[in-house]
Design an enzyme around this catalytic site. Structure first.
Site, PDB file in Angstrom:
ATOM      1  N   GLN A 101      94.687  60.906  68.372  1.00  0.00           N
ATOM      2  CA  GLN A 101      95.671  59.885  67.974  1.00  0.00           C
ATOM      3  C   GLN A 101      96.903  60.575  67.400  1.00  0.00           C
ATOM      4  OE1 GLN A 101      93.528  56.354  65.866  1.00  0.00           O
ATOM      5  NE2 GLN A 101      92.201  58.144  65.606  1.00  0.00           N
ATOM      6  N   HIS A 119      98.542  58.524  71.566  1.00  0.00           N
ATOM      7  CA  HIS A 119      99.746  57.923  70.964  1.00  0.00           C
ATOM      8  C   HIS A 119     101.014  58.709  71.301  1.00  0.00           C
ATOM      9  CE1 HIS A 119      97.059  55.845  67.743  1.00  0.00           C
ATOM     10  NE2 HIS A 119      97.149  55.138  68.849  1.00  0.00           N
ATOM     11  N   CYS A 130     118.537  55.285  80.117  1.00  0.00           N
ATOM     12  CA  CYS A 130     118.325  55.858  81.471  1.00  0.00           C
ATOM     13  C   CYS A 130     116.892  56.356  81.676  1.00  0.00           C
ATOM     14  CB  CYS A 130     119.319  57.001  81.706  1.00  0.00           C
ATOM     15  SG  CYS A 130     118.986  58.484  80.735  1.00  0.00           S
ATOM     16  N   VAL A 215      86.100  63.137  55.172  1.00  0.00           N
ATOM     17  CA  VAL A 215      85.908  63.381  53.725  1.00  0.00           C
ATOM     18  C   VAL A 215      85.381  62.132  53.030  1.00  0.00           C
ATOM     19  CG1 VAL A 215      87.571  65.274  53.482  1.00  0.00           C
ATOM     20  CG2 VAL A 215      88.366  62.918  53.314  1.00  0.00           C
TER      21      VAL A 215
HETATM   22  N1  APR Z   1      88.970  66.380  56.907  1.00  0.00           N
HETATM   23  C1  APR Z   1      88.425  65.290  57.528  1.00  0.00           C
HETATM   24  N2  APR Z   1      88.886  64.023  57.359  1.00  0.00           N
HETATM   25  C2  APR Z   1      89.939  63.862  56.528  1.00  0.00           C
HETATM   26  C3  APR Z   1      90.554  64.948  55.844  1.00  0.00           C
HETATM   27  C4  APR Z   1      90.025  66.237  56.068  1.00  0.00           C
HETATM   28  N3  APR Z   1      90.534  67.328  55.449  1.00  0.00           N
HETATM   29  N4  APR Z   1      91.576  64.442  55.075  1.00  0.00           N
HETATM   30  C5  APR Z   1      91.598  63.105  55.301  1.00  0.00           C
HETATM   31  N5  APR Z   1      90.617  62.757  56.149  1.00  0.00           N
HETATM   32  C6  APR Z   1      90.326  61.425  56.707  1.00  0.00           C
HETATM   33  C7  APR Z   1      90.538  60.264  55.763  1.00  0.00           C
HETATM   34  O1  APR Z   1      89.348  60.020  54.988  1.00  0.00           O
HETATM   35  C8  APR Z   1      90.811  59.119  56.757  1.00  0.00           C
HETATM   36  O2  APR Z   1      89.581  58.551  57.217  1.00  0.00           O
HETATM   37  O3  APR Z   1      91.256  61.227  57.743  1.00  0.00           O
HETATM   38  C9  APR Z   1      91.496  59.829  57.921  1.00  0.00           C
HETATM   39  C10 APR Z   1      92.987  59.577  57.952  1.00  0.00           C
HETATM   40  O4  APR Z   1      93.165  58.214  58.238  1.00  0.00           O
HETATM   41  P1  APR Z   1      94.582  57.666  58.736  1.00  0.00           P
HETATM   42  O5  APR Z   1      95.646  58.241  57.885  1.00  0.00           O
HETATM   43  O6  APR Z   1      94.448  56.192  58.875  1.00  0.00           O
HETATM   44  O7  APR Z   1      94.752  58.343  60.162  1.00  0.00           O
HETATM   45  P2  APR Z   1      94.293  57.811  61.566  1.00  0.00           P
HETATM   46  O8  APR Z   1      92.944  57.186  61.505  1.00  0.00           O
HETATM   47  O9  APR Z   1      94.474  58.931  62.527  1.00  0.00           O
HETATM   48  O10 APR Z   1      95.408  56.678  61.886  1.00  0.00           O
HETATM   49  C11 APR Z   1      95.387  56.127  63.183  1.00  0.00           C
HETATM   50  O11 APR Z   1      97.375  54.866  62.603  1.00  0.00           O
HETATM   51  O12 APR Z   1      99.506  54.703  61.714  1.00  0.00           O
HETATM   52  C12 APR Z   1      98.777  54.841  62.899  1.00  0.00           C
HETATM   53  O13 APR Z   1      99.528  55.801  64.917  1.00  0.00           O
HETATM   54  C13 APR Z   1      99.104  56.131  63.623  1.00  0.00           C
HETATM   55  O14 APR Z   1      97.633  57.564  64.906  1.00  0.00           O
HETATM   56  C14 APR Z   1      97.772  56.866  63.681  1.00  0.00           C
HETATM   57  C15 APR Z   1      96.778  55.724  63.561  1.00  0.00           C
END
Ligand code: APR
Length: 247
Positions: A101, A119, A130, A215
């Site tokens: 994503q 994405h 264009c 996490v």
């Molecule tokens: N290792 C593993 N997981 C982690 C870490 C880490 N070091 N740090 C954070 N996380 C986890 C958080 O607990 C959370 O579940 O990563 C996730 C981040 O969540 P989001 O910020 O919501 O990211 P994501 O799920 O990729 O969002 C999906 O939302 O805004 C839109 O298009 C955007 O692609 C994005 C989509």
């Protein structure tokens, strides 16, 4: 070694078609802020900036924030061990695809070849007049808004804004790999944003083992009964790699 970890190692060893589905969490340790959670992008910026209608009508308001949110951060970021482990597993023929994503290009920088950018990406810009594609490196990013060098139209980042469709090829490829997978790694994602968030459910319905690395619990943790490995992606994947490949 805990029983769950033993089971996970065994599943990975027996796997024929591992697919990784990644979100912002896999890049957190590369210094790229996640969208949600403490210090996330949506704590600082209003998501409306990435609504396509808002962007079309207010490009000079949206572009400065978009540069701060993405372009000024991503080009300095380097892959972390989590990205490299997935790239190694692809080279060993175990992992068949990464469906991400993320728009940060870190899987490719780590050497992954088969990366499906659900994405889109931050490498290119597309002209809303264009339709020509301009690589960011060839655009004048000091402009506000950023203008097409071919026709003078408005340039938009080549990633998916809210209200835009998923690129058809990415959508098809992602679902095709998901339905061929027998082990599905769900790494660093809240599982909130559709239709990307549907993919792990499809894998589960299709009988794949789900291994979630995060996490903290996500929408998946208590819904598709994954093997939930709590921890930072780089640490957990490095440990799995160590146990799988002894290094
Ligand atoms: N290792 C593993 N997981 C982690 C870490 C880490 N070091 N740090 C954070 N996380 C986890 C958080 O607990 C959370 O579940 O990563 C996730 C981040 O969540 P989001 O910020 O919501 O990211 P994501 O799920 O990729 O969002 C999906 O939302 O805004 C839109 O298009 C955007 O692609 C994005 C989509």
């Amino acid at each position: 070694m805990q029983n769950k970890l033993k089971e996970v190692i065994n599943i990975l060893q027996q796997a024929n078609y591992i697919v990784a589905f990644t979100g912002a969490g896999i890049s957190a340790e590369s210094g790229i802020p996640t969208f949600r959670g403490k210090g996330g992008i949506w704590d600082k910026y209003d998501p409306i900036i990435l609504e396509i209608d808002y962007f079309k009508n207010n490009p000079d308001k949206a572009w400065p924030h978009i540069k701060d949110m993405f372009y000024n951060v991503i080009d300095k970021a380097q892959p972390n061990p989590a990205h490299f482990v997935l790239s190694d597993w692809e080279k060993q023929g175990k992992l068949k695809a990464v469906i991400t994503q993320n728009i940060d290009n870190l899987h490719q920088k780590a050497g992954s070849q088969n990366v499906i950018e659900f994405h889109g990406n931050t490498r290119n810009l597309i002209c809303m007049q264009c339709q020509k594609i301009t690589p960011v490196a060839q655009a004048d990013m000091t402009q506000n808004p950023v203008i097409c060098p071919h026709c003078g139209g408005l340039l938009k980042p080549d990633f998916v804004f809210f209200g835009e469709p998923i690129p058809p090829k990415a959508y098809q490829d992602a679902f095709a790999h998901t339905l061929q997978s027998d082990v599905y790694l769900v790494i660093g994602t809240t599982g909130i944003i559709m239709p990307a968030s549907l993919l792990p459910y499809e894998a589960r319905k299709n009988g794949a083992h789900i291994i979630e690395i995060n996490v903290s619990p996500s929408n998946y943790t208590h819904s598709i009964n994954p093997y939930f490995l709590q921890g930072k992606a780089s640490k957990v994947l490095s440990e799995l790699n160590q146990k799988l490949n002894g290094h």
